[in-house]
Design a protein around this motif. Structure first.
Motif, PDB file in Angstrom:
ATOM      1  N   LEU A  71       0.781  -1.299  -0.104  1.00 38.01           N
ATOM      2  CA  LEU A  71       0.037   0.197   0.106  1.00 38.01           C
ATOM      3  C   LEU A  71       0.936   1.136  -0.005  1.00 38.01           C
ATOM      4  O   LEU A  71       2.110   1.179   0.436  1.00 38.01           O
ATOM      5  N   THR A  72       0.346   2.188  -0.360  1.00 35.85           N
ATOM      6  CA  THR A  72       0.899   3.636  -0.121  1.00 35.85           C
ATOM      7  C   THR A  72      -0.049   4.540   0.689  1.00 35.85           C
ATOM      8  O   THR A  72      -1.090   4.448   0.558  1.00 35.85           O
ATOM      9  N   LEU A  73       0.810   5.091   1.890  1.00 37.69           N
ATOM     10  CA  LEU A  73       0.111   5.951   2.977  1.00 37.69           C
ATOM     11  C   LEU A  73       0.348   7.142   2.575  1.00 37.69           C
ATOM     12  O   LEU A  73       1.437   7.757   2.541  1.00 37.69           O
ATOM     13  N   VAL A  74      -0.630   8.020   2.923  1.00 37.63           N
ATOM     14  CA  VAL A  74      -0.565   9.628   2.995  1.00 37.63           C
ATOM     15  C   VAL A  74      -0.783   9.937   4.316  1.00 37.63           C
ATOM     16  O   VAL A  74      -1.939   9.687   5.090  1.00 37.63           O
ATOM     17  N   HIS A  75       0.304  10.625   5.283  1.00 33.55           N
ATOM     18  CA  HIS A  75      -0.004  10.814   6.543  1.00 33.55           C
ATOM     19  C   HIS A  75      -0.017  12.725   6.504  1.00 33.55           C
ATOM     20  O   HIS A  75       0.709  13.150   5.828  1.00 33.55           O
ATOM     21  N   ALA A  76      -0.979  13.046   7.157  1.00 39.20           N
ATOM     22  CA  ALA A  76      -0.856  14.540   7.297  1.00 39.20           C
ATOM     23  C   ALA A  76      -1.019  14.803   8.774  1.00 39.20           C
ATOM     24  O   ALA A  76      -1.831  14.323   9.500  1.00 39.20           O
ATOM     25  N   ASP A  77      -0.392  15.905   9.394  1.00 42.81           N
ATOM     26  CA  ASP A  77      -0.746  16.433  10.704  1.00 42.81           C
ATOM     27  C   ASP A  77      -0.138  17.791  10.749  1.00 42.81           C
ATOM     28  O   ASP A  77       0.486  18.587   9.873  1.00 42.81           O
ATOM     29  N   ALA A  78      -0.937  18.394  11.836  1.00 41.04           N
ATOM     30  CA  ALA A  78      -0.828  19.782  12.010  1.00 41.04           C
ATOM     31  C   ALA A  78      -0.402  20.053  13.248  1.00 41.04           C
ATOM     32  O   ALA A  78      -0.616  19.343  14.232  1.00 41.04           O
ATOM     33  N   ALA A  79       0.575  20.909  13.457  1.00 43.70           N
ATOM     34  CA  ALA A  79       1.271  21.279  14.814  1.00 43.70           C
ATOM     35  C   ALA A  79       0.143  22.312  15.537  1.00 43.70           C
ATOM     36  O   ALA A  79       0.242  23.534  15.341  1.00 43.70           O
ATOM     37  N   LEU A  80      -0.706  21.869  16.198  1.00 45.55           N
ATOM     38  CA  LEU A  80      -1.554  22.599  16.789  1.00 45.55           C
ATOM     39  C   LEU A  80      -1.548  22.885  18.315  1.00 45.55           C
ATOM     40  O   LEU A  80      -1.387  21.704  18.745  1.00 45.55           O
ATOM     41  N   TYR A 132      -8.995   8.766  12.937  1.00 41.75           N
ATOM     42  CA  TYR A 132      -8.121   9.455  13.679  1.00 41.75           C
ATOM     43  C   TYR A 132      -8.541  10.348  14.643  1.00 41.75           C
ATOM     44  O   TYR A 132      -9.419  10.645  14.741  1.00 41.75           O
ATOM     45  N   VAL A 133      -7.705  10.825  15.603  1.00 39.14           N
ATOM     46  CA  VAL A 133      -7.952  11.587  16.566  1.00 39.14           C
ATOM     47  C   VAL A 133      -6.839  12.918  16.528  1.00 39.14           C
ATOM     48  O   VAL A 133      -5.873  12.857  15.739  1.00 39.14           O
ATOM     49  N   HIS A 134      -7.064  13.987  17.109  1.00 41.46           N
ATOM     50  CA  HIS A 134      -6.305  15.102  17.126  1.00 41.46           C
ATOM     51  C   HIS A 134      -5.950  15.564  16.015  1.00 41.46           C
ATOM     52  O   HIS A 134      -7.041  15.693  15.117  1.00 41.46           O
ATOM     53  N   ALA A 135      -4.973  16.391  15.566  1.00 42.41           N
ATOM     54  CA  ALA A 135      -4.672  16.988  14.236  1.00 42.41           C
ATOM     55  C   ALA A 135      -3.644  16.087  13.331  1.00 42.41           C
ATOM     56  O   ALA A 135      -2.967  16.512  12.861  1.00 42.41           O
ATOM     57  N   SER A 136      -4.496  14.887  13.086  1.00 43.83           N
ATOM     58  CA  SER A 136      -3.604  13.962  12.071  1.00 43.83           C
ATOM     59  C   SER A 136      -4.464  13.108  11.343  1.00 43.83           C
ATOM     60  O   SER A 136      -5.674  13.000  11.746  1.00 43.83           O
ATOM     61  N   ALA A 137      -4.133  12.808  10.135  1.00 47.45           N
ATOM     62  CA  ALA A 137      -4.967  11.877   9.428  1.00 47.45           C
ATOM     63  C   ALA A 137      -3.925  10.896   8.694  1.00 47.45           C
ATOM     64  O   ALA A 137      -3.024  11.266   8.413  1.00 47.45           O
ATOM     65  N   LEU A 164       0.903  22.603   7.712  1.00 47.13           N
ATOM     66  CA  LEU A 164       0.588  20.940   7.593  1.00 47.13           C
ATOM     67  C   LEU A 164       1.800  20.348   7.006  1.00 47.13           C
ATOM     68  O   LEU A 164       2.541  20.676   6.183  1.00 47.13           O
ATOM     69  N   ARG A 165       2.199  19.072   7.741  1.00 50.86           N
ATOM     70  CA  ARG A 165       3.084  18.392   7.352  1.00 50.86           C
ATOM     71  C   ARG A 165       2.397  17.154   6.503  1.00 50.86           C
ATOM     72  O   ARG A 165       1.421  16.460   7.090  1.00 50.86           O
ATOM     73  N   VAL A 166       2.927  16.748   5.396  1.00 55.02           N
ATOM     74  CA  VAL A 166       2.391  15.698   4.716  1.00 55.02           C
ATOM     75  C   VAL A 166       3.476  14.698   4.087  1.00 55.02           C
ATOM     76  O   VAL A 166       4.356  15.247   3.615  1.00 55.02           O
TER      77      VAL A 166
END
Length: 142
Positions: free
Chosen positions: A46-55, A85-90, A116-118
């Motif tokens: 699989l290929t995964l895309v992760h995104a999170d925000a420093a909040l 997901y929870v908090h500021a990540s996906a 956002l970091r991706v």
């Protein structure tokens, strides 16, 4: 990194992930109720895309809520599966690496002023499937 293949280790990884990312009632249903019988694992490339925000707590929450809606829309558009997901990540999983990269770019564009970091990564992983709260859940492990 070696893929996790031992059934007991996969159950432990699933338990830890559900405990930290979903309501406690879901964990109880899966591991203390009838849900345990529904758990099965599949290994896939699989290929995964992760995104999170420093909040900080409550800072930019309206922005993240809007972005979360965009993430759901973008995952559907690019034929990915958005992980709970929870908090500021996906995290979204894809069978098609090109579609994953396109979603990653679209997520960055949709972020607006939100920092956002991706990241995008491809590899073998185990998918855990289970039934809880009347629906089928799927989440990647390892």
């Amino acid at each position: 990194m070696e893929p996790v293949t031992d059934h007991a280790l996969l159950l432990e990884a699933l338990s830890d992930k559900v405990l930290h990312q979903l309501p406690a009632s879901v964990w109880k249903e899966i591991f203390l109720g009838d849900g345990r019988n529904s758990i099965h694992f599949e290994h896939r490339q699989l290929t995964l895309v992760h995104a999170d925000a420093a909040l900080t707590p409550d800072a930019a929450r309206p922005q993240w809520t809007a972005l979360r809606q965009d993430l759901q829309r973008l995952a559907a558009r690019y034929h990915g599966r958005l992980d709970p997901y929870v908090h500021a990540s996906a995290l979204a999983t894809f069978e098609d690496a090109v579609a994953a990269v396109r979603m990653g770019i679209a997520v960055q564009r949709a972020a607006g002023g939100l920092r956002l970091r991706v990241g995008v990564v491809s590899g073998h992983c185990a998918l855990a499937f289970f039934r809880a709260q009347g629906r089928l859940w799927c989440t990647p492990l390892g």
